[in-house]
Design a protein around this motif. Structure first.
Motif, mmCIF file in Angstrom:
data_model
loop_
_atom_site.group_PDB
_atom_site.id
_atom_site.type_symbol
_atom_site.label_atom_id
_atom_site.label_comp_id
_atom_site.label_asym_id
_atom_site.label_seq_id
_atom_site.Cartn_x
_atom_site.Cartn_y
_atom_site.Cartn_z
ATOM 1 N N GLY A 245 5.168 2.088 -7.447
ATOM 2 C CA GLY A 245 5.804 0.774 -7.369
ATOM 3 C C GLY A 245 5.319 -0.094 -6.230
ATOM 4 O O GLY A 245 5.934 -1.104 -5.901
ATOM 5 N N GLN A 246 4.203 0.278 -5.636
ATOM 6 C CA GLN A 246 3.649 -0.513 -4.536
ATOM 7 C C GLN A 246 3.128 -1.849 -5.047
ATOM 8 O O GLN A 246 2.645 -1.943 -6.176
ATOM 9 C CB GLN A 246 2.500 0.246 -3.861
ATOM 10 C CG GLN A 246 2.930 1.545 -3.234
ATOM 11 C CD GLN A 246 3.808 1.311 -2.031
ATOM 12 O OE1 GLN A 246 3.488 0.528 -1.155
ATOM 13 N NE2 GLN A 246 4.943 1.980 -1.992
ATOM 14 N N ALA A 247 3.221 -2.879 -4.203
ATOM 15 C CA ALA A 247 2.721 -4.202 -4.583
ATOM 16 C C ALA A 247 2.792 -5.128 -3.387
ATOM 17 O O ALA A 247 3.404 -4.817 -2.369
ATOM 18 C CB ALA A 247 3.546 -4.775 -5.731
ATOM 19 N N GLY A 248 2.160 -6.283 -3.539
ATOM 20 C CA GLY A 248 2.212 -7.323 -2.525
ATOM 21 C C GLY A 248 0.976 -7.348 -1.650
ATOM 22 O O GLY A 248 0.180 -6.409 -1.635
ATOM 23 N N PRO A 249 0.813 -8.443 -0.911
ATOM 24 C CA PRO A 249 -0.372 -8.614 -0.067
ATOM 25 C C PRO A 249 -0.554 -7.523 0.992
ATOM 26 O O PRO A 249 -1.682 -7.183 1.344
ATOM 27 C CB PRO A 249 -0.142 -9.972 0.599
ATOM 28 C CG PRO A 249 0.814 -10.685 -0.291
ATOM 29 C CD PRO A 249 1.663 -9.626 -0.918
ATOM 30 N N ALA A 250 0.535 -6.948 1.477
ATOM 31 C CA ALA A 250 0.435 -5.921 2.523
ATOM 32 C C ALA A 250 -0.364 -4.709 2.058
ATOM 33 O O ALA A 250 -1.051 -4.068 2.864
ATOM 34 C CB ALA A 250 1.824 -5.490 2.975
ATOM 35 N N VAL A 251 -0.298 -4.397 0.772
ATOM 36 C CA VAL A 251 -1.037 -3.255 0.235
ATOM 37 C C VAL A 251 -2.545 -3.477 0.404
ATOM 38 O O VAL A 251 -3.303 -2.531 0.575
ATOM 39 C CB VAL A 251 -0.682 -3.040 -1.261
ATOM 40 C CG1 VAL A 251 -1.525 -1.945 -1.885
ATOM 41 C CG2 VAL A 251 0.790 -2.723 -1.415
ATOM 42 N N PHE A 252 -2.964 -4.735 0.403
ATOM 43 C CA PHE A 252 -4.387 -5.065 0.460
ATOM 44 C C PHE A 252 -4.948 -5.106 1.883
ATOM 45 O O PHE A 252 -6.124 -5.388 2.079
ATOM 46 C CB PHE A 252 -4.656 -6.380 -0.281
ATOM 47 C CG PHE A 252 -4.492 -6.225 -1.765
ATOM 48 C CD1 PHE A 252 -5.576 -5.931 -2.568
ATOM 49 C CD2 PHE A 252 -3.238 -6.319 -2.359
ATOM 50 C CE1 PHE A 252 -5.423 -5.747 -3.928
ATOM 51 C CE2 PHE A 252 -3.068 -6.146 -3.716
ATOM 52 C CZ PHE A 252 -4.169 -5.854 -4.510
#
Length: 180
Positions: A74-81
């Motif tokens: 369920g990971q997501a969002g700009p922080a993952v990048f």
């Protein structure tokens, strides 16, 4: 893009998303879990070719960036990048291009060469980019990051064999790869 290509690309994005629903396996020694989504990434490269496979993976990554919980766990969002797994995501993005380039080389015309090309582009390069990024953004040493990548090799090798077998079954490795 033709309608058929759009539909196949969308179906591949959905396949990668569904593979993310399989719970990740945390390793404990590094902040990167074992996931099934890289199987879908390799399939995108084989089934869709360089252009459409990269578009499928890129579309999937855009969904993740925008906050849709499509990454494993369920990971997501700009922080993952910019987090510890970002290098693996970059590796995923280039996998269809590298895979199809390597499969189009004349010396990769036999089964062993094709399997090695899939493994190098879908496993080795992804894990190398991921380990280098892990070294940059965490306190893990370069040797530690590269060594920790060895934990992924057995499972990822099985995934690359599965992708090879799917491609053979679909008769996609009989010279058709270089035509895409």
């Amino acid at each position: 893009m033709k309608i058929r290509e759009v539909v196949l690309t969308a179906l591949m994005i959905a396949t990668i998303v569904v593979m993310g629903m399989i719970p990740p396996i945390p390793l404990g020694v590094i902040p990167v879990p074992i996931v099934m989504q890289n199987l879908g990434i390799m399939l995108a490269g084989i089934v869709l070719g360089a252009k459409n496979g990269t578009m499928a993976v890129g579309g999937f990554l855009v969904l993740a960036f925008l906050g849709f919980p499509v990454l494993s766990g369920g990971q997501a969002g700009p922080a993952v990048f910019i987090g510890p797994t970002a290098g693996y995501l970059l590796g995923w993005f280039i996998t269809p291009l590298v895979m199809n380039y390597s499969l189009s080389r004349r010396f990769v015309s036999h089964a062993g060469g094709q399997l090695i090309a899939i493994w190098i582009s879908g496993v080795l390069i992804v894990n190398l980019i991921g380990a280098l990024w892990l070294w940059v953004v965490t306190p893990i040493s370069l040797i530690g990051a590269l060594t920790s990548g060895l934990l992924f090799l057995p499972g990822d090798t099985l995934k690359s064999v599965a992708v090879y077998l799917v491609a053979v079954r679909m008769k996609m490795l009989s010279g058709a790869v270089s035509g895409r």
